[in-house]
Design a protein around this motif. Structure first.
Motif, PDB file in Angstrom:
ATOM      1  N   GLN A 125       9.030   7.833   6.000  1.00 56.99           N
ATOM      2  CA  GLN A 125       9.186   8.837   7.058  1.00 56.99           C
ATOM      3  C   GLN A 125       9.880   8.233   8.276  1.00 56.99           C
ATOM      4  OE1 GLN A 125       8.566  12.013   6.817  1.00 56.99           O
ATOM      5  NE2 GLN A 125       7.720  11.800   4.755  1.00 56.99           N
ATOM      6  N   GLN A 160       4.856   5.242   2.255  1.00 56.06           N
ATOM      7  CA  GLN A 160       5.189   6.625   2.578  1.00 56.06           C
ATOM      8  C   GLN A 160       5.504   6.759   4.062  1.00 56.06           C
ATOM      9  OE1 GLN A 160       5.897   9.177   0.819  1.00 56.06           O
ATOM     10  NE2 GLN A 160       5.475   8.070  -1.066  1.00 56.06           N
ATOM     11  N   ALA A 161       4.663   6.134   4.875  1.00 56.08           N
ATOM     12  CA  ALA A 161       4.845   6.218   6.323  1.00 56.08           C
ATOM     13  C   ALA A 161       6.167   5.560   6.725  1.00 56.08           C
ATOM     14  CB  ALA A 161       3.678   5.544   7.028  1.00 56.08           C
ATOM     15  N   GLU A 216       0.841  -1.192   0.000  1.00 54.06           N
ATOM     16  CA  GLU A 216       0.000   0.000   0.000  1.00 54.06           C
ATOM     17  C   GLU A 216       0.877   1.242   0.000  1.00 54.06           C
ATOM     18  OE1 GLU A 216      -3.550   0.456   0.308  1.00 54.06           O
ATOM     19  OE2 GLU A 216      -3.485  -1.608  -0.452  1.00 54.06           O
ATOM     20  N   PHE A 217       0.524   2.195  -0.841  1.00 52.61           N
ATOM     21  CA  PHE A 217       1.308   3.421  -0.990  1.00 52.61           C
ATOM     22  C   PHE A 217       1.479   4.144   0.346  1.00 52.61           C
ATOM     23  CE2 PHE A 217       1.779   7.934  -1.968  1.00 52.61           C
ATOM     24  CZ  PHE A 217       2.795   7.914  -2.893  1.00 52.61           C
ATOM     25  N   ILE A 218       0.378   4.241   1.107  1.00 50.18           N
ATOM     26  CA  ILE A 218       0.432   5.021   2.349  1.00 50.18           C
ATOM     27  C   ILE A 218       1.359   4.355   3.372  1.00 50.18           C
ATOM     28  CG2 ILE A 218      -1.663   4.003   3.379  1.00 50.18           C
ATOM     29  CD1 ILE A 218      -2.288   6.938   4.345  1.00 50.18           C
ATOM     30  N   HIS A 249       9.462  10.490  -6.623  1.00 46.84           N
ATOM     31  CA  HIS A 249       8.757   9.600  -5.697  1.00 46.84           C
ATOM     32  C   HIS A 249       9.358   8.207  -5.682  1.00 46.84           C
ATOM     33  CE1 HIS A 249       5.916  12.833  -6.725  1.00 46.84           C
ATOM     34  NE2 HIS A 249       5.657  12.779  -5.433  1.00 46.84           N
TER      35      HIS A 249
END
Lengths: 81, 648
Positions: free
Chosen positions: B69, B65-66, B60-62, B97
């Motif tokens: 971070q 991303q998380a 999953e992209f999110i 990205h």
């Protein structure tokens, strides 16, 4: 939880490790790290989280967080409890 | 993560760990919370472990991303990274990205990757400009993350071949330039099909259509890459998710993203699979459970008749899984067994079940006992002299998986789905087994033959049978019978049914006496073509009857049916018969239930029908005064021994 709280969670997860507070008037300059690169990350994440699809013109049109929330509401998003 | 949550005291952290322990595959956000709690305690190794865990089964992209971070907050010097590397990333559109996700994907395999990015779209300038900064840092890898927009192909070409060649020349020239400037390993994306095709289905039979040209370009780019350049097969990845999913016009219009961002984690993971292979970080050995992993059921209880393998929906799924593993083995992956079983029970299916695809020989080690699997894997690691970080563990039991995962964190443990029909997909999606070339000699040879065969098919649009025969570049090696060949000759006489004129099953001693009888003629034929060597496939035996040579036996293996071997053998018989002073060849055809395919051979080569007796036995004659029978397609090579000694 309001749409704003949901969005804050996404912003915190995707672009920052600190707390984010969003209001209708919040603009990209108000949130550290919300640049054009992060904007794409946010768009993809919000689409996935809410199960919506933005038109390309919409993605470029969000000046304030309020615009984004209105757009989500137009697409039938409602967040309760 | 909010500050309030970060104040989590140690009790909270324990609570989080308890929740994670309750399930084999804890949700990504729970893993991240645990990682953050470790960071609160300045435990970077613990944070790194849970960072990896958060991505172990999410694309999953999110989540990515998380995790990206999170990774920024982890001190890499304090986390157990195995290797450092530097990638120069060159794109033809937006790759910023991808850049971040490459670093994240690399971190999941213990690679501390630094990615530097060329200015937007300036991949060619960066390579060609002697003052560009990208090479000053001496990167380990150069990744050409280019897309269709970088191609100069017409929307429809009248001369597709020239245009494609121009592209090949252009990319290979860039590769050479990179190699001149640094010693980096080059990786290049190949090109994804256009999501739309105005020609519709017509494109499939128009060489000049965009889709046909891109297909052809990818094929040739792969051949040009050879062993030197690593191709990232974006074309195949995009087909897996759907070309119209891979390319999202909205993100292209808004931000020149040539890959829909939600598939970037998938792409990044695949690129890192290849980088990992080049950096020597990939897995080399798969340790396999048996019951409900390689077959359905428990052999120790259900017995060999009771297990599911080969037939039935479950049996077919396990068979496919075995076949996939067998193919991994032939590309150089080592297989080992680690099963809780009595050794005799565990081996029985391999020895006695007719449907098994894997055999005991396919495994480098076979461990079946009742010991703890983590101990067994340690033992396998020592016996094979492979570090634990070379292993992947596959077991249907979540309990065993969890045990190995916690006892041996270096081992990659696959999440095997419940349904065996999905085993193959799950293993196929795992990128830690990428290899950069085919190591075993045999496999390499097979692949080369296949590639050559494909190339030949593409080059020549085979228009006629004659052109096909010519394109095979066949050579026959002719040799009078000799002791070395005799066993194979007797074998062919004994078992050839179809292309056999007389079906005389001569014994070894009978063949020997034929060889010795005065005036006899005999030779064997080996055939090879540009793809393969077919071995000894034809036999002729002739006996002297005054000035007539009567064909006693004339046969060919059905491997070479339709290759004009019969014409070549008759032509050679003519030449030899003439040299030995015969004037006529007499052909004999004895019909059987199986030799109909041979029945027209004499008629087709200018023999005259003389007689058919009441048993159907046919006699044919060929007058050597009419010249030799024509052999058009097969080049003849004589055995050395025959070239030296004169024919009788």
């Amino acid at each position: 939880m309001s749409i704003y709280r949901e969005l804050e969670k996404i912003f915190e997860t995707v672009i920052s490790d600190g707390p984010v507070e969003l209001t209708a008037e919040t603009q990209s300059a108000d949130v550290p790290g919300w640049d054009s690169v992060a904007h794409i990350n946010l768009m993809v994440s919000i689409e996935q989280a809410f199960g919506v699809t933005f038109a390309s013109a919409e993605m470029a049109s969000f000046q304030r967080v309020g615009d984004l929330v209105e757009c989500l509401e137009r697409k039938g998003v409602s967040v309760s409890n | 993560m909010s500050r309030a949550k970060e104040k989590a005291n140690s009790e909270d952290a324990e609570d989080l760990l308890r929740r994670a322990d309750a399930t084999e595959n804890p949700p990504a956000d729970l893993c991240r919370q645990i990682a953050s709690a470790y960071l609160q305690d300045s435990d970077h190794e613990g944070a790194y472990k849970w960072f990896r865990r958060s991505l172990s089964s999410s694309l999953e992209f999110i989540d990515w991303q998380a995790a990206t971070q999170l990774l920024r907050r982890i001190d890499r010097a304090k986390a157990p990274f195995r290797r450092k590397a530097h990638v120069a990333l060159l794109g033809s559109s937006t790759v910023v990205h991808l850049r971040a996700l490459l670093e994240t994907a690399a971190a999941t395999i213990g690679l501390d990757l630094e990615v530097s990015e060329a200015p937007y779209g300036a991949f060619a300038q960066e390579i060609l400009d002697p003052d560009s900064t990208l090479f000053a840092t001496n990167p380990d890898f150069v990744l050409l993350a280019v897309d269709r927009s970088a191609l100069n192909l017409a929307s429809f070409s009248e001369d597709a071949d020239t245009e494609i060649q121009r592209e090949i020349d252009r990319w290979t020239a860039l590769w050479s330039k990179i190699s001149e400037r640094c010693s980096a390993q080059i990786l290049q994306f190949n090109f994804v099909q256009p999501p739309v095709e105005p020609l519709g289905h017509l494109a499939a039979r128009s060489a000049g259509s965009q889709s046909a040209m891109i297909r052809q370009l990818n094929h040739r780019l792969g051949l040009a890459a050879g062993e030197e350049v690593i191709i990232v097969d974006c074309a195949r990845l995009s087909e897996r998710v759907g070309v119209d999913q891979w390319f999202d016009a909205r993100y292209w219009h808004v931000a020149k993203e040539s890959v829909a961002p939600k598939y970037l984690p998938f792409l990044a993971r695949n690129v890192i699979g290849l980088v990992g292979a080049a950096a020597g970080l990939n897995r080399k050995c798969i340790v396999l459970d048996l019951d409900n992993t390689l077959w359905g059921g428990v052999v120790g209880e259900d017995g060999i008749e009771g297990i599911q393998i080969g037939s039935g929906p479950e049996g077919e799924a396990y068979l496919e899984f075995q076949e996939y593993l067998r193919q991994l083995k032939s590309k150089g992956i080592i297989l080992a067994v680690c099963s809780k079983n009595n050794e005799g029970d565990a081996k029985l299916p391999f020895q006695a079940h007719p449907e098994m695809r894997l055999t005991l020989d396919d495994f480098a080690m076979f461990v079946a006992n009742w010991e703890n699997k983590a101990d067994n894997i340690r033992q396998i690691s020592q016996a094979l002299s492979l570090g634990l970080d070379s292993f992947v563990f596959i077991d249907d039991s979540p309990v065993e998986r969890q045990l190995v995962r916690s006892a041996l964190p270096e081992v990659d443990v696959l999440f095997l789905p419940e349904d065996p029909s999905n085993y193959v997909n799950t293993l196929d999606a795992y990128v830690g087994l990428e290899t950069l070339s085919l190591t075993p000699e045999d496999t390499r040879r097979t692949a080369q033959y296949r590639a050559r065969a494909d190339a030949a098919l593409l080059r020549s649009s085979v228009q006629s049978l004659e052109e096909f025969q010519e394109s095979l570049e066949m050579t026959a090696v002719i040799s009078p019978f000799n002791e070395i060949d005799l066993p194979r000759i007797v074998q062919l006489l004994g078992k050839t049914n179809q292309l056999n004129m007389t079906t005389r099953r001569h014994s070894l001693s009978r063949v020997r006496s034929l060889m010795e009888s005065k005036g006899s003629l005999h030779f064997s034929v080996r055939l090879r073509d540009k793809f393969t060597d077919h071995g000894l496939v034809g036999i002729v035996i002739g006996q002297k009857e005054a000035n007539i040579l009567e064909i006693d036996s004339f046969l060919m293996s059905c491997r070479v049916i339709g290759r004009t071997v019969e014409s070549m053998m008759l032509s050679e018989t003519c030449r030899r018969a003439r040299d030995q002073g015969f004037t006529t060849i007499r052909g004999v055809f004895i019909p059987t239930a199986k030799n109909r395919p041979a029945s027209e051979i004499f008629a087709n080569h200018g023999f005259t029908h003389v007689h058919t007796d009441e048993d159907g036995r046919e006699l044919w004659e060929y007058d050597l005064g009419d010249g030799d029978i024509e052999n058009r397609f097969i080049e003849i090579e004589l055995m050395k021994s025959e070239q030296l000694s004169t024919v009788e």
